[in-house]
Design an enzyme around this catalytic site. Structure first.
Site, PDB file in Angstrom:
ATOM      1  CG  HIS A   1      -2.035   1.005   1.155  1.00 52.66           C
ATOM      2  ND1 HIS A   1      -2.536   1.663   2.268  1.00 52.66           N
ATOM      3  CD2 HIS A   1      -2.759   1.495   0.097  1.00 52.66           C
ATOM      4  CE1 HIS A   1      -3.513   2.472   1.913  1.00 52.66           C
ATOM      5  NE2 HIS A   1      -3.656   2.381   0.599  1.00 52.66           N
TER       6      HIS A   1
ATOM      7  CG  HIS B   1     -10.912   5.182   0.933  1.00 55.22           C
ATOM      8  ND1 HIS B   1     -11.585   4.485  -0.059  1.00 55.22           N
ATOM      9  CD2 HIS B   1      -9.584   5.147   0.567  1.00 55.22           C
ATOM     10  CE1 HIS B   1     -10.734   4.046  -0.966  1.00 55.22           C
ATOM     11  NE2 HIS B   1      -9.509   4.440  -0.606  1.00 55.22           N
TER      12      HIS B   1
ATOM     13  CG  HIS C   1      -4.797   6.225  -1.839  1.00 54.31           C
ATOM     14  ND1 HIS C   1      -4.316   5.090  -1.230  1.00 54.31           N
ATOM     15  CD2 HIS C   1      -3.787   6.667  -2.661  1.00 54.31           C
ATOM     16  CE1 HIS C   1      -3.096   4.842  -1.633  1.00 54.31           C
ATOM     17  NE2 HIS C   1      -2.740   5.800  -2.521  1.00 54.31           N
TER      18      HIS C   1
ATOM     19  CG  ASP D   1      -6.725   3.724   1.983  1.00 48.68           C
ATOM     20  OD1 ASP D   1      -6.160   4.524   1.221  1.00 48.68           O
ATOM     21  OD2 ASP D   1      -6.942   2.530   1.700  1.00 48.68           O
TER      22      ASP D   1
END
Length: 310
Positions: free
Chosen positions: A202, A281, A283, A206
């Protein structure tokens, strides 16, 4: 069988008693007794004169007693007559008011003292309020602060002795750094391994926020790009003062354009669920160059600049 005593002696004793009482009152009554008794004596004396004067004397005493009794009775009736001043009863004219309330035409000027707060009431035979006749005592009025005495000539400071006014406080300095969504919780941290990502992990963090949540610039920056970017959906990229880049993805709306200059904590758009996203959400990435995978830990980077609103 019981015997009834003769009535004649009893009547004579009663007449003698009445005559004695009349004789006792005669000196006090004076002319009034003689005035009232004369007409009665004229009516009761027979036309002829009896010899000896015995019967005439008895009749004279009887008439005198009757006259005195009449005078006394008339005086008693005068005292007890309902219309006389001594027998008159004063009744209050208004419930709760004094029986001696003056008529409206005789109401005096405003009273100087009142021992209770003013209340609406009416005078007798008056359809309007009598509140204008109420005066409030000084102890019921709100206190007035004493007036400050005027300074005398020797108390007025010279112009060169007047202290200068204190300068207005300076406004708080604008923040140089900010969290992208202050106070928002994180739902997926930076660096978590995931083979579905092109980088194998990742590349950002988030923040779990509802669509429409304001997104803020994390520092003073220039807008590099603002628009659609494939899997990132609606995206904004900022070039920060230190040469790093801040990237915002999956936005629902954008409020800046490429080339704009923004300040820390200034709104650049709102969060959403656009692009390759499984739920609403933000990012957020911090990049060392404006390329995919050239990233650093965004939480560590902002914490190094004093940002704590995560």
């Amino acid at each position: 069988m019981s015997s009834v005593p003769p009535v004649g002696p009893a009547l004579r004793r009663l007449a003698a008693l009445a005559a004695a009482q009349a004789a006792a009152w005669q000196p006090r009554l004076g002319q009034a007794v003689r005035t009232h008794a004369a007409p009665l004596r004229t009516l009761t004396v027979p036309r002829h004169t009896l010899p000896g004067g015995g019967l005439g004397t008895d009749r004279h005493r009887t008439v005198t007693a009757i006259g005195a009794s009449a005078v006394i009775l008339s005086g008693a009736l005068l005292v007890a007559a309902p219309g006389s001043a001594s027998a008159q009863t004063v009744i209050p004219t208004t419930p709760g008011s004094s029986a001696f309330t003056a008529s409206p035409s005789a109401v005096p000027a405003a009273a100087p003292v009142q021992v209770a707060g003013p209340s609406a009431y009416r005078l007798p035979h008056d359809h309007g309020s009598a509140q204008q006749y109420v005066a409030v005592a000084a102890n019921l009025l709100p206190p007035e602060p004493p007036a400050a005495p005027a300074p005398s000539a020797d108390q007025v400071p010279a112009p060169d002795q007047v202290p200068a006014p204190e300068p207005a406080p300076e406004p708080a300095p604008a923040p140089e750094w900010s969290a992208p969504v202050p106070g928002a919780p994180t739902s997926n941290p930076y660096g978590v391994a995931n083979p579905e990502y092109a980088a194998g992990y990742h590349t950002g963090v988030d923040f779990a926020v509802k669509p429409g949540t304001p997104l803020l610039a994390v520092g003073n920056a220039t807008v590099v790009s603002a628009g659609w970017d494939g899997a990132y959906g609606k995206e904004v990229v900022l070039r920060l003062a230190d040469g790093r880049y801040a990237q915002y993805a999956h936005m629902s709306s954008i409020s800046v354009s490429a080339g704009d200059r923004v300040s820390a904590a200034e709104q650049i758009g709102r969060s959403g669920n656009t692009g390759n996203s499984t739920g609403p959400h933000l990012h957020f990435e911090i990049r060392s160059s404006n390329h995919y995978g050239a990233v650093v830990n965004p939480i560590a980077y902002l914490s190094g600049h004093g940002v704590t609103g995560f």
